[in-house]
Design a protein around this motif. Structure first.
Motif, PDB file in Angstrom:
ATOM      1  N   VAL A 108       0.841  -1.183   0.000  1.00  0.00           N
ATOM      2  CA  VAL A 108       0.000   0.000   0.000  1.00  0.00           C
ATOM      3  C   VAL A 108       0.880   1.237   0.000  1.00  0.00           C
ATOM      4  CG1 VAL A 108      -1.771   1.275   1.247  1.00  0.00           C
ATOM      5  CG2 VAL A 108      -1.807  -1.220   1.252  1.00  0.00           C
ATOM      6  N   GLU A 145       1.574   4.828   0.995  1.00  0.00           N
ATOM      7  CA  GLU A 145       1.154   5.788   2.011  1.00  0.00           C
ATOM      8  C   GLU A 145       2.079   6.997   1.943  1.00  0.00           C
ATOM      9  OE1 GLU A 145      -1.494   5.609   3.615  1.00  0.00           O
ATOM     10  OE2 GLU A 145      -2.066   3.491   3.729  1.00  0.00           O
ATOM     11  N   THR A 146       1.528   8.153   1.582  1.00  0.00           N
ATOM     12  CA  THR A 146       2.316   9.371   1.496  1.00  0.00           C
ATOM     13  C   THR A 146       1.717  10.432   2.393  1.00  0.00           C
ATOM     14  OG1 THR A 146       1.009  10.135  -0.396  1.00  0.00           O
ATOM     15  CG2 THR A 146       3.021   8.916  -0.883  1.00  0.00           C
ATOM     16  N   ASN A 147       2.574  11.290   2.964  1.00  0.00           N
ATOM     17  CA  ASN A 147       2.069  12.413   3.748  1.00  0.00           C
ATOM     18  C   ASN A 147       1.820  13.598   2.827  1.00  0.00           C
ATOM     19  OD1 ASN A 147       4.593  13.664   3.277  1.00  0.00           O
ATOM     20  ND2 ASN A 147       5.454  12.739   5.135  1.00  0.00           N
ATOM     21  N   SER A 203      -7.510   8.718  -1.917  1.00  0.00           N
ATOM     22  CA  SER A 203      -7.155   7.569  -1.072  1.00  0.00           C
ATOM     23  C   SER A 203      -6.446   6.490  -1.857  1.00  0.00           C
ATOM     24  CB  SER A 203      -8.422   6.997  -0.417  1.00  0.00           C
ATOM     25  OG  SER A 203      -9.281   6.432  -1.382  1.00  0.00           O
ATOM     26  N   GLY A 229      -2.929   6.885  -0.575  1.00  0.00           N
ATOM     27  CA  GLY A 229      -3.105   6.072   0.623  1.00  0.00           C
ATOM     28  C   GLY A 229      -4.076   6.699   1.596  1.00  0.00           C
ATOM     29  N   LYS A 258      -3.597   6.713   5.158  1.00  0.00           N
ATOM     30  CA  LYS A 258      -3.022   7.107   6.440  1.00  0.00           C
ATOM     31  C   LYS A 258      -3.110   8.611   6.666  1.00  0.00           C
ATOM     32  CE  LYS A 258       1.064   6.459   9.343  1.00  0.00           C
ATOM     33  NZ  LYS A 258       2.426   5.882   9.426  1.00  0.00           N
ATOM     34  N   HIS A 259      -2.813   9.403   5.623  1.00  0.00           N
ATOM     35  CA  HIS A 259      -2.859  10.863   5.726  1.00  0.00           C
ATOM     36  C   HIS A 259      -3.936  11.436   4.811  1.00  0.00           C
ATOM     37  CE1 HIS A 259       0.903  10.881   8.020  1.00  0.00           C
ATOM     38  NE2 HIS A 259       1.354   9.991   7.158  1.00  0.00           N
ATOM     39  N   MET A 260      -4.959  10.619   4.534  1.00  0.00           N
ATOM     40  CA  MET A 260      -5.969  11.032   3.570  1.00  0.00           C
ATOM     41  C   MET A 260      -6.696  12.301   4.005  1.00  0.00           C
ATOM     42  SD  MET A 260      -9.422   9.142   2.334  1.00  0.00           S
ATOM     43  CE  MET A 260     -10.623  10.054   1.378  1.00  0.00           C
TER      44      MET A 260
END
Length: 335
Positions: free
Chosen positions: A111, A113-115, A240, A244, A246-248
């Protein structure tokens, strides 16, 4: 009211939000019932609003239609209670099956996941943001000026109020259908969701031209309203999937800033200036010229957004093919 009331509601009800673990695997039929009721309510309100333009409702008719509306609005409570009862009666029998699924070893599903900072450093982020400025900005600028457009074209107060109310329904249909249709075509034909941003922006070009040429204000607002609403289901989902979950929340709300940014540019710097120019610097403007040039600009803006979102579609084509492959592998393992 718009600034204070939503904040108060959130503060008063936030204590009711809590984690609710559930073992249900048959929620789809209950969610489908919720969707059906929402569509029935939208159809019912559309019929009532259009009927009010042709008939004068006596007091008893207003009372009767309101009672029906209250029954429709409260009907989801019955579905929720029925679903809860069904869940409690089947949870014990479903638990072993769920544990068995969790115990199976499937293919690894990486997956992304980017900030926010990482997302903003990508081309895809800015392509999505620009597309949303065009779509959301022109859509919000349209609804912000529906009353003035109707007045300049000599629509009656009842007709203007009906279009304002109907806009909310068109907006809902766009949000509902945008997610459903894009999901259907993604899984059936492998079409990436950004393509539907392109299609809705192309439709908005037509809608803006219809309004600007005074062909049909009702049809034009219908097209723009549905397409505007669809962005609010497409954009969060695309966010999303690409960046990702996590920081959506942070990334989604940053991209959603395109809504007020686009609205300010197109409402103040375009519609406001053209209107004042046609009105001669003061007073009310009447006639097709009051908004015609503004909506021609809106059409051009959405045309630009169409090409921007098309670039995003081709850039993410391989990514969505990989998403489909991962999901099909997961289904095979669970099967």
């Amino acid at each position: 009211m718009l600034a204070v009331l939503p904040t108060l509601v959130s503060l008063l009800l936030m204590s009711l939000v809590h984690e609710n673990p559930s073992n249900t695997t048959n929620d789809k039929r209950h969610l489908n019932k919720f969707s059906l009721i929402a569509l029935v309510i939208a159809a019912y309100l559309t019929i009532i609003l259009i009927s009010e333009n042709f008939f004068v409702f006596p007091p008893w008719a207003h009372f009767f239609t309101t009672i029906i509306l209250l029954i429709l609005i409260s009907s989801p409570l019955h579905i929720a209670l029925k679903a809860q009862k069904s869940e409690s009666s089947t949870s014990l029998t479903m638990t072993p099956f769920i544990f068995a699924l969790e115990a199976q070893e499937g293919p690894p599903v990486p997956v992304i996941e980017t900030n926010l900072a990482q997302a903003m450093s990508t081309v895809n982020f800015w392509l999505l943001f620009l597309a949303m400025v065009c779509a959301m900005g022109s859509g919000l600028a349209t609804i912000n000026n529906i009353t003035q457009i109707g007045e300049s074209l000599h629509y009656s107060t009842v007709e203007i109020n009906s279009m304002l109310s109907l806009w909310s329904i068109w907006n809902f249909l766009g949000r509902f259908c945008g997610g459903y249709v894009s999901d259907l075509f993604l899984h059936k034909y492998g079409w990436g969701r950004p393509l539907f941003i392109s299609l809705t922006l192309a439709a908005m070009v037509v809608g803006h031209l219809v309004i600007g040429l005074d062909v049909s204000l009702l049809f034009g607002t219908f097209v723009v309203g549905v397409c505007y609403g669809s962005q609010w289901s497409l954009m969060p989902t695309i966010t999303s999937e690409i960046f990702g979950v996590k920081h959506m929340g942070t990334i989604f709300n940053t991209i959603a800033a395109a809504n007020p940014v686009g609205s300010y540019i197109l409402s103040v710097l375009v519609i406001g200036r053209f209107y004042d120019m046609e009105a001669g610097g003061g007073g009310k403007c009447e006639g097709i010229n009051c908004f015609m040039h503004s909506f021609f600009v809106f059409g051009g803006v959405c045309g630009f957004g169409f090409f921007v979102s098309l670039v995003l579609f081709f850039r993410t084509k391989g990514f969505y093919a990989l998403v489909l492959e991962r999901r099909s592998d997961r289904v095979e393992v669970e099967g």
